[in-house]
Write a protein that holds these residues in place. Structure first.
Motif, PDB file in Angstrom:
ATOM      1  N   GLU A  52       0.660  -1.210   0.025  1.00 13.75           N
ATOM      2  CA  GLU A  52      -0.118  -0.006  -0.011  1.00 13.75           C
ATOM      3  C   GLU A  52       0.898   1.241   0.029  1.00 13.75           C
ATOM      4  N   GLU A  53       0.497   2.199  -0.824  1.00 16.45           N
ATOM      5  CA  GLU A  53       1.194   3.626  -0.868  1.00 16.45           C
ATOM      6  C   GLU A  53       0.645   4.455   0.272  1.00 16.45           C
ATOM      7  N   ILE A  54       1.374   4.834   1.278  1.00 16.94           N
ATOM      8  CA  ILE A  54       1.265   5.388   2.609  1.00 16.94           C
ATOM      9  C   ILE A  54       1.667   6.946   2.448  1.00 16.94           C
ATOM     10  N   ASN A  55       1.112   7.778   2.951  1.00 21.70           N
ATOM     11  CA  ASN A  55       1.685   9.179   3.176  1.00 21.70           C
ATOM     12  C   ASN A  55       2.052   9.079   4.679  1.00 21.70           C
ATOM     13  N   LEU A  56       3.296   8.738   4.898  1.00 20.13           N
ATOM     14  CA  LEU A  56       4.041   8.600   6.201  1.00 20.13           C
ATOM     15  C   LEU A  56       3.956   9.657   6.914  1.00 20.13           C
ATOM     16  N   GLY A  84       6.908  17.334   4.734  1.00 18.90           N
ATOM     17  CA  GLY A  84       5.340  17.282   4.240  1.00 18.90           C
ATOM     18  C   GLY A  84       5.001  16.449   3.506  1.00 18.90           C
ATOM     19  N   GLU A  85       5.442  15.920   2.507  1.00 16.05           N
ATOM     20  CA  GLU A  85       4.872  14.820   1.526  1.00 16.05           C
ATOM     21  C   GLU A  85       5.500  13.435   1.329  1.00 16.05           C
ATOM     22  N   LEU A  86       5.894  12.951   2.504  1.00 11.28           N
ATOM     23  CA  LEU A  86       6.609  11.667   2.416  1.00 11.28           C
ATOM     24  C   LEU A  86       5.825  10.497   2.301  1.00 11.28           C
ATOM     25  N   SER A  87       5.912   9.589   0.938  1.00 13.73           N
ATOM     26  CA  SER A  87       5.092   8.558   0.888  1.00 13.73           C
ATOM     27  C   SER A  87       6.083   7.212   0.757  1.00 13.73           C
ATOM     28  N   ILE A  88       5.557   6.276   1.610  1.00 11.60           N
ATOM     29  CA  ILE A  88       6.336   5.067   1.348  1.00 11.60           C
ATOM     30  C   ILE A  88       5.434   3.778   1.035  1.00 11.60           C
ATOM     31  N   THR A  89       5.859   2.521   0.241  1.00 16.00           N
ATOM     32  CA  THR A  89       5.237   1.632   0.318  1.00 16.00           C
ATOM     33  C   THR A  89       5.303   0.791   1.588  1.00 16.00           C
ATOM     34  N   LEU A  95       2.371   0.257  10.207  1.00 14.10           N
ATOM     35  CA  LEU A  95       3.072   1.710  10.550  1.00 14.10           C
ATOM     36  C   LEU A  95       2.660   2.362  11.354  1.00 14.10           C
ATOM     37  N   GLU A  96       1.378   2.338  11.679  1.00 19.51           N
ATOM     38  CA  GLU A  96       0.478   2.983  12.856  1.00 19.51           C
ATOM     39  C   GLU A  96       1.325   2.346  14.255  1.00 19.51           C
ATOM     40  N   ILE A  97       1.350   1.100  14.227  1.00 20.28           N
ATOM     41  CA  ILE A  97       1.660   0.603  15.410  1.00 20.28           C
ATOM     42  C   ILE A  97       3.067   0.849  15.798  1.00 20.28           C
ATOM     43  N   LEU A  98       3.987   0.889  14.673  1.00 19.50           N
ATOM     44  CA  LEU A  98       5.362   1.338  15.071  1.00 19.50           C
ATOM     45  C   LEU A  98       5.532   2.746  15.351  1.00 19.50           C
ATOM     46  N   LEU A  99       4.852   3.692  14.698  1.00 17.68           N
ATOM     47  CA  LEU A  99       4.737   4.827  15.309  1.00 17.68           C
ATOM     48  C   LEU A  99       4.412   5.038  16.548  1.00 17.68           C
ATOM     49  N   ASN A 100       3.079   4.712  16.852  1.00 18.15           N
ATOM     50  CA  ASN A 100       2.435   4.664  18.068  1.00 18.15           C
ATOM     51  C   ASN A 100       3.445   4.064  19.421  1.00 18.15           C
ATOM     52  N   ASN A 101       4.053   2.722  18.999  1.00 18.80           N
ATOM     53  CA  ASN A 101       4.808   2.449  19.969  1.00 18.80           C
ATOM     54  C   ASN A 101       6.165   3.164  20.391  1.00 18.80           C
ATOM     55  N   LYS A 184      16.224   5.500  15.694  1.00 24.07           N
ATOM     56  CA  LYS A 184      16.372   5.780  14.186  1.00 24.07           C
ATOM     57  C   LYS A 184      15.891   4.925  13.206  1.00 24.07           C
ATOM     58  N   VAL A 185      14.917   4.948  12.547  1.00 24.70           N
ATOM     59  CA  VAL A 185      14.452   3.987  11.558  1.00 24.70           C
ATOM     60  C   VAL A 185      14.954   4.368  10.260  1.00 24.70           C
ATOM     61  N   SER A 186      15.561   3.685   9.560  1.00 24.69           N
ATOM     62  CA  SER A 186      16.111   4.071   8.411  1.00 24.69           C
ATOM     63  C   SER A 186      15.459   3.298   7.246  1.00 24.69           C
ATOM     64  N   PHE A 187      14.947   3.741   6.315  1.00 22.19           N
ATOM     65  CA  PHE A 187      14.325   3.247   5.158  1.00 22.19           C
ATOM     66  C   PHE A 187      15.068   2.875   4.192  1.00 22.19           C
TER      67      PHE A 187
END
Length: 187
Positions: A52-56, A84-89, A95-101, A184-187
């Motif tokens: 899924e393409e997600i606006n992170l 402002g407009e960083l999108s990732i697959t 990703l919500e769980i990662l951010l919230n944790n 630091k999470v590196s993409f």
């Protein structure tokens, strides 16, 4: 549910109420641990779609808004630099769980009136919070390892974050520098 029914009875002594309340908390905790272990198993068994393409940028902002009351309750200073407009697959739920944790850890393991810094750009996500001593890097991402006995967490949050990163072929690193815990999470 039966514990809740018992709590609603009027004829409870203080001691009975305390026992039921403690049991209720223990059941809730075990249920949360079970849910997190099931989540880990699903991640490890590749049971989440990640195409899924997600606006992170938006997702990060939403997580901060969602957790704003927790931030305010400790009078934390939030400093954020979000591209402002960083999108990732990837998988939006993971990703919500990662951010919230990561954000909840930064809140829980921070001093009253401490600082949280969040930076998001094309190279990755960096989340920092005030602290007074480095964490044990060897056991940081291990299951059931808690950095503090005072924490109400299960010790699974960072293990889940690490598995989400592995699932998306990212890396997560920890550093303690200038009285800040830095993830630091590196993409």
């Amino acid at each position: 549910n039966k514990l809740d029914l018992l709590l609603q009875k009027e004829a409870l002594t203080d001691r009975q109420y305390q026992i039921i309340e403690a049991t209720n908390k223990a059941v809730t905790r075990v249920s949360r641990i079970n849910k997190n272990l099931l989540l880990l198993a699903k991640i490890e068994n590749h049971q989440f779609e990640d195409s899924e393409e997600i606006n992170l940028s938006d997702l990060t902002t939403q997580s901060l808004v969602h957790l704003h009351e927790h931030i305010e309750s400790k009078a934390l200073i939030l400093q954020s630099e979000i591209d402002g407009e960083l999108s990732i697959t990837g998988n939006k739920t993971l990703l919500e769980i990662l951010l919230n944790n990561l954000i909840l850890n930064a809140i829980r393991h921070n001093a009253q009136k401490g600082i949280i810094k969040i930076t998001l750009d094309k190279s990755g996500l960096t989340l920092s919070n005030s602290g007074n001593k480095a964490l044990d890097i060897e056991s940081l991402f291990k299951r059931f390892k808690k950095s503090s006995d005072e924490s109400s967490g299960s010790g699974l949050g960072l293990a889940i974050v690490e598995q989400i990163c592995k699932r998306h072929h990212w890396t997560i690193n920890y550093l303690f520098k200038d009285d800040f815990h830095i993830f630091k999470v590196s993409f």
